[in-house]
Motif scaffolding. Sequence first.
Motif, PDB file in Angstrom:
ATOM      1  N   UNK A  87      21.251 -23.543 -13.828  1.00 13.30           N
ATOM      2  CA  UNK A  87      22.008 -22.750 -14.781  1.00 13.30           C
ATOM      3  C   UNK A  87      21.097 -21.859 -15.601  1.00 13.30           C
ATOM      4  N   UNK A  88      21.562 -20.673 -15.880  1.00 15.85           N
ATOM      5  CA  UNK A  88      20.844 -19.775 -16.779  1.00 15.85           C
ATOM      6  C   UNK A  88      21.841 -18.806 -17.363  1.00 15.85           C
ATOM      7  N   UNK A  89      21.787 -18.630 -18.674  1.00 16.83           N
ATOM      8  CA  UNK A  89      22.641 -17.656 -19.356  1.00 16.83           C
ATOM      9  C   UNK A  89      24.113 -17.776 -18.959  1.00 16.83           C
ATOM     10  N   UNK A  90      24.599 -18.998 -18.901  1.00 16.34           N
ATOM     11  CA  UNK A  90      26.033 -19.169 -18.672  1.00 16.34           C
ATOM     12  C   UNK A  90      26.502 -18.948 -17.256  1.00 16.34           C
ATOM     13  N   UNK A  91      25.567 -18.903 -16.309  1.00 17.79           N
ATOM     14  CA  UNK A  91      25.946 -18.762 -14.893  1.00 17.79           C
ATOM     15  C   UNK A  91      25.206 -19.798 -14.067  1.00 17.79           C
ATOM     16  N   UNK A  92      25.760 -20.093 -12.879  1.00 14.43           N
ATOM     17  CA  UNK A  92      24.991 -20.872 -11.916  1.00 14.43           C
ATOM     18  C   UNK A  92      24.158 -19.885 -11.129  1.00 14.43           C
ATOM     19  N   UNK A  93      22.834 -19.957 -11.297  1.00 15.91           N
ATOM     20  CA  UNK A  93      21.954 -18.994 -10.632  1.00 15.91           C
ATOM     21  C   UNK A  93      21.763 -19.355  -9.168  1.00 15.91           C
ATOM     22  N   UNK A  94      21.801 -20.621  -8.876  1.00 13.27           N
ATOM     23  CA  UNK A  94      21.669 -21.068  -7.486  1.00 13.27           C
ATOM     24  C   UNK A  94      22.212 -22.483  -7.370  1.00 13.27           C
ATOM     25  N   UNK A  95      22.921 -22.749  -6.275  1.00 14.01           N
ATOM     26  CA  UNK A  95      23.342 -24.125  -6.028  1.00 14.01           C
ATOM     27  C   UNK A  95      23.046 -24.477  -4.589  1.00 14.01           C
ATOM     28  N   UNK A  96      22.557 -25.675  -4.373  1.00 14.49           N
ATOM     29  CA  UNK A  96      22.271 -26.103  -3.007  1.00 14.49           C
ATOM     30  C   UNK A  96      21.742 -27.518  -3.040  1.00 14.49           C
ATOM     31  N   UNK A  97      21.185 -28.007  -1.940  1.00 11.38           N
ATOM     32  CA  UNK A  97      20.560 -29.321  -1.965  1.00 11.38           C
ATOM     33  C   UNK A  97      19.361 -29.227  -2.914  1.00 11.38           C
ATOM     34  N   UNK A  98      18.873 -30.365  -3.359  1.00 11.38           N
ATOM     35  CA  UNK A  98      17.775 -30.372  -4.324  1.00 11.38           C
ATOM     36  C   UNK A  98      16.610 -29.530  -3.813  1.00 11.38           C
ATOM     37  N   UNK A  99      16.284 -29.687  -2.543  1.00 17.00           N
ATOM     38  CA  UNK A  99      15.132 -28.991  -1.983  1.00 17.00           C
ATOM     39  C   UNK A  99      15.378 -27.487  -1.930  1.00 17.00           C
ATOM     40  N   UNK A 100      16.554 -27.093  -1.493  1.00 24.75           N
ATOM     41  CA  UNK A 100      16.882 -25.661  -1.429  1.00 24.75           C
ATOM     42  C   UNK A 100      16.825 -25.027  -2.815  1.00 24.75           C
ATOM     43  N   UNK A 101      17.485 -25.706  -3.771  1.00 25.66           N
ATOM     44  CA  UNK A 101      17.656 -25.096  -5.083  1.00 25.66           C
ATOM     45  C   UNK A 101      16.326 -24.889  -5.798  1.00 25.66           C
ATOM     46  N   UNK A 102      15.346 -25.758  -5.517  1.00 26.30           N
ATOM     47  CA  UNK A 102      14.096 -25.698  -6.275  1.00 26.30           C
ATOM     48  C   UNK A 102      12.996 -24.923  -5.554  1.00 26.30           C
ATOM     49  N   UNK A 103      13.329 -24.321  -4.407  1.00 22.75           N
ATOM     50  CA  UNK A 103      12.298 -23.685  -3.596  1.00 22.75           C
ATOM     51  C   UNK A 103      11.710 -22.442  -4.268  1.00 22.75           C
ATOM     52  N   UNK A 104      12.514 -21.742  -5.046  1.00 15.15           N
ATOM     53  CA  UNK A 104      12.094 -20.445  -5.582  1.00 15.15           C
ATOM     54  C   UNK A 104      11.493 -20.588  -6.978  1.00 15.15           C
ATOM     55  N   UNK A 105      10.159 -20.538  -7.055  1.00 13.34           N
ATOM     56  CA  UNK A 105       9.534 -20.797  -8.355  1.00 13.34           C
ATOM     57  C   UNK A 105       9.758 -19.641  -9.327  1.00 13.34           C
ATOM     58  N   UNK A 106       9.976 -18.434  -8.805  1.00  5.97           N
ATOM     59  CA  UNK A 106      10.270 -17.311  -9.703  1.00  5.97           C
ATOM     60  C   UNK A 106      11.600 -17.519 -10.407  1.00  5.97           C
ATOM     61  N   UNK A 107      12.573 -17.955  -9.630  1.00  5.47           N
ATOM     62  CA  UNK A 107      13.886 -18.213 -10.204  1.00  5.47           C
ATOM     63  C   UNK A 107      13.776 -19.286 -11.290  1.00  5.47           C
ATOM     64  N   UNK A 108      13.020 -20.346 -10.983  1.00 10.01           N
ATOM     65  CA  UNK A 108      12.859 -21.430 -11.961  1.00 10.01           C
ATOM     66  C   UNK A 108      12.226 -20.890 -13.238  1.00 10.01           C
ATOM     67  N   UNK A 109      11.194 -20.073 -13.081  1.00 10.19           N
ATOM     68  CA  UNK A 109      10.525 -19.503 -14.241  1.00 10.19           C
ATOM     69  C   UNK A 109      11.474 -18.670 -15.078  1.00 10.19           C
TER      70      UNK A 109
END
Lengths: 285, 285, 250, 207
Positions: free
Chosen positions: B214-236
């Motif tokens: 979640x970020x700013x009131x939206x779901x930025x990405x949803x998927x399995x734990x591994x998929x969702x956390x793959x993008x470190x830029x998105x996490x940042x």
Amino acid sequence: MSDPILLAEGLEYAYPDAVMALQGLNLRVQPGRRLALLGANGSGKTTLLLHLNGTLRPARGQVRLDGQILGYDRAARLAWRSRVGLVLQDPEDQLFSATVAQDVSFGPLNQGLSDAEARTRVDEALASLRIAHLAGRPTHALSFGQKKRVAIAGILAMRPAVVILDEPTAGLDPHGVAHLLGALRHLQDSGTTLVFSTHDVDLAYAWADDIAILGAGRVLRQGTAVEALADSNLLGSAHLRTPTILALATALRDSGDLEWSDAQPPRTQGELVELIRQRSVHARN
Amino acid sequence: MSDPILLAEGLEYAYPDAVMALQGLNLRVQPGRRLALLGANGSGKTTLLLHLNGTLRPARGQVRLDGQILGYDRAARLAWRSRVGLVLQDPEDQLFSATVAQDVSFGPLNQGLSDAEARTRVDEALASLRIAHLAGRPTHALSFGQKKRVAIAGILAMRPAVVILDEPTAGLDPHGVAHLLGALRHLQDSGTTLVFSTHDVDLAYAWADDIAILGAGRVLRQGTAVEALADSNLLGSAHLRTPTILALATALRDSGDLEWSDAQPPRTQGELVELIRQRSVHARN
Amino acid sequence: MFAIDRHAWANRWRDRHPGERLLLAGGGLLILSLLPVFTTAPLILLVMTIATVAGAGIPVRDLLAFMAIPVGFLLTGAPFLAVSLDLNDGIRLAFSPAGAMTALEVTLRSLAALSCLALLALTTPVVELVALLRRLGVPSAIVEIMLLIYRLIFLFMEQAITGQHAQAARQGYSTFGRSLRSLGQLVATLLQRALQRARRLETGLAARGFEGELRVLSPVHALSWPRLLRIGVLLGAVSLLALRLDRWLG
Amino acid sequence: MHIMEGFLPPIHAAAWTAVAVPFLVVGARRVVTLTREQPQTRLLLASAGAFAFVLSALKIPSVTGSCSHPTGTGLGAILFGPSVMAVLGAIVLLFQALLLAHGGLTTLGANIVAMAVVGPWVAYGVFRLTRSLGGALTIAVFLAAMLGDLATYLMTSIQLALAFPDPTSGILGALTKFGGVFALTQIPLAVIEGLLTVIVVNLLTQY
């Protein structure tokens, strides 16, 4: 080893409902260093902090500040608290004023400073925590992380030699934690001694110079971060665990993948990754 | 992919003080799985949870339970809350009765169960969280971790199909976290769908089947734990970071020390240590 | 937080029906009101103290701690009764034998009544007594509010103590003026937090199907008729003995 | 200053209980109506009640260095009205007796009359009167809290005087005796309570 700035000797304390919180606790705080009080919930961390700034009075034992045994009369407590500042865990418990600047001025004004001096102190404290832009904001409209920093600023404005923080990172997201630790490091650079309580072993390992492990109202072990966390059995009995980075670094050394000396193990994710990278560069050359 | 048990479509919500909390949020909750809502402070996690059990009503968008669009009249809300239980972050916000057993009986009695049935539900809920021994204890004398578990028991006693937990591990020490996660795993084994919010990326990575960032009131990405956390830029950009274990495992793979497939990366300290051990055994053979 | 409350939840009589202790303490207060004080009060004091210490297992030290503050009040209040004030001839204070008798009577009655209160308060959680009020016809809305108040007291108390610690850490009580100001700020903050808590509790309870009523299971403590009978006999014996002693003393 | 357990003669204790009952019944009816109209009022009133209890457990600094406790009577009466305060006050007094050994069960009625009826009604009346006469909010709050406080102590003095008339000068003498003692200690405290309440209300209106 330099003389401790704070020294707790044989503290015993029971709450009015007879819960024994401290049972003969000894602790030494070295000046200019970061000391983590690491313990599980209910291990007596908060009670100890309240003794270190003279809020609670032990049934037995004593606290020394700069070698002097501390008294509990009004004047002694006032002097004590000017030297030792305490930031509680929940910022809601310590913000009482309508605006940030007003709130931060509370301590300096109580110390008897003039309005002008207090204003300088407020600006200084807010700047050192990088929240000068919040000065005019109403306290109730702040985010949790901002409230935490304002609460700390309220103590810094009194210019204590020792700042004690109860669970400073509790409730903060990774970004908030990084921000807060940066501000605290800045504070230490200017000579302030930091004591903080936490149950986060990873935080304590990554961030503290010294660690005291608390369990059942006693300090079970005190030493440098590396010394204090070496004994995994002790950590288990204190309802804690070995820090992730230390555990992995140890596994990698055991497997022969990495080399590091006991005196300087990797303490953060960054350091461990760096170690791995260096080794693979070496291997390739 | 099976039909979602809960589905949020285009949720928009603003608080009375005009702070936009949700801005067109979409989320799907798969039955029988553990979904982590991972986001920084202020990303809208709690607001979303309050929508998922019908406490807040969106300005736009809708929530479906078992495919049905949900209404907000009294009867609909009651039925909804019997299917979807919500455990708030602060147990003090949910515990109101003097003793544990009394408190847990509140939900079942509201569902219209008889005293005898309610008593069975209470016993069952306490047993499933391994706190049967607390039944007669006064609520106010419990430790923080115990209060958390009693608050969860109060929801379980209503036998919801989905249990939603706001920051379930916040404030718990390592021992308390392990204890709570064990109890929740037990719950999932009996078929309950779990949704929990957290800002702890390490916890989400280690413990969730699916993750929605979640970020700013939206779901930025949803998927399995591994998929969702793959993008470190998105996490940042969401004020989060890559989980420690994933970061180290990646570093070790990059350095050629470890091999693992993207579909099954090591997710806990134990798994990563095991991988390192196995490799060193292989290397020796 | 409160020593009295801790004992109430953990004493030897914890699992017995609160009505039994209510009969003992309430009956004690009643006969103390109806019978001659000079013989009844010492007997009640004796019986209640033995019941509290030997029966319920409350340590003597804690019973004395319970009595300490009210006894302090008694020691400052009672002497006033022994002094007479003459307004006719200027203002003249004098020792009055009749007043002294009253003072002695009040002291004895207060000590005995206090021992009844101690027995009840130290052995019975407040909430169990409140639950009995429903049977006396007190509206359930009031009873529910009382039960909630009990729960919230502990919460707010902790916030108040922590808040005072936080203010003290910032020298908030360094002078009289600052103390007053700090306390005002504390009270205002606590009130706002109390009202916020009410709202959050509303959300938390709504998730559990709260629609207005706060119905929960009552604890099952069976009323023991033999014990009630024994308490009745004990109170009867105390009454008879008190009357007999009174007649004997003339 | 609560009258302790057993201090009043039984007849007086019973009579004051009888005096308190009608106020409690009226207040209880009001609470029942409020909660029926708006179920969540339970939580609000409970919070207010618990707050009042905690307030009475806080120590307030006094000029002499000794400590006393704010009664919160004025604040409560201004915020919630006197009839509801009768019920909340009575609950707080019962809990004080059972949790803190302040006051008592036999003297509960007398204490309710002084602290939960007379105090709040005087505070409320003074507040309304001052406001209707065009007095500033600050003045009205100060007078309400201070006079509410004093009225409570005056009522307690009357109760004690009626129970223990002076052997020589009777009820009037006893009232002078008890009232005189209270006046010495309570007037400064009432002023402090008034100031404190003003600070609180000012802060509350500031947010």
